[in-house]
Design a protein around this motif. Sequence first.
Motif, PDB file in Angstrom:
ATOM      1  N   GLY A  48       5.042 -17.514  -2.015  1.00 61.92           N
ATOM      2  CA  GLY A  48       4.158 -18.641  -2.303  1.00 61.92           C
ATOM      3  C   GLY A  48       3.926 -19.545  -1.107  1.00 61.92           C
ATOM      4  O   GLY A  48       3.269 -20.581  -1.231  1.00 61.92           O
ATOM      5  N   ALA A  49       4.430 -19.156   0.056  1.00 56.22           N
ATOM      6  CA  ALA A  49       4.232 -19.961   1.269  1.00 56.22           C
ATOM      7  C   ALA A  49       2.823 -19.723   1.813  1.00 56.22           C
ATOM      8  O   ALA A  49       2.359 -18.581   1.906  1.00 56.22           O
ATOM      9  N   LEU A  50       2.175 -20.771   2.194  1.00 56.07           N
ATOM     10  CA  LEU A  50       0.822 -20.700   2.737  1.00 56.07           C
ATOM     11  C   LEU A  50       0.850 -19.987   4.090  1.00 56.07           C
ATOM     12  O   LEU A  50       1.587 -20.386   4.997  1.00 56.07           O
ATOM     13  N   ILE A  51       0.031 -18.928   4.226  1.00 59.20           N
ATOM     14  CA  ILE A  51      -0.005 -18.201   5.497  1.00 59.20           C
ATOM     15  C   ILE A  51      -1.384 -18.257   6.141  1.00 59.20           C
ATOM     16  O   ILE A  51      -1.536 -17.959   7.316  1.00 59.20           O
ATOM     17  N   ASP A  52      -2.409 -18.629   5.362  1.00 60.77           N
ATOM     18  CA  ASP A  52      -3.740 -18.748   5.954  1.00 60.77           C
ATOM     19  C   ASP A  52      -4.600 -19.647   5.067  1.00 60.77           C
ATOM     20  O   ASP A  52      -4.457 -19.649   3.846  1.00 60.77           O
ATOM     21  N   ILE A  53      -5.459 -20.391   5.714  1.00 59.19           N
ATOM     22  CA  ILE A  53      -6.441 -21.191   4.980  1.00 59.19           C
ATOM     23  C   ILE A  53      -7.735 -21.191   5.787  1.00 59.19           C
ATOM     24  O   ILE A  53      -7.703 -21.273   7.022  1.00 59.19           O
TER      25      ILE A  53
END
Length: 109
Positions: A48-53
């Motif tokens: 659930g860790a953000l890796i791209d936005i």
Amino acid sequence: MFGNLGKMMKMAQEMKSKLPEVQAQIEASQHSASAGGDAVSATVNGRGALIDIRIDPKALAEGDAALLEDLVKAAVSAAQNKAVTYAAEVMKKLATDMGLPPGMEGMLG
């Protein structure tokens, strides 16, 4: 009685051997979601860790920071929900494949 115990021990050993592989599969997975008609898209890993936005430049041109913040939160939240759902499905499949009763998959992770 001991027949069941033997079966349970065999299942526990099988579970112990498969669990790291399944956990690695979950951690390596990636889940994406978007908000605002693809104005913002987010990708998280299996934890659930953000890796791209990604933010569409058109969304920046509108100059509505509050709206953009809401879209970012919505996209990240949706991607994280996909990750949680995927992990639950994978654990449920493992439990089913191992013959565990329904609802026991929560005990695996």
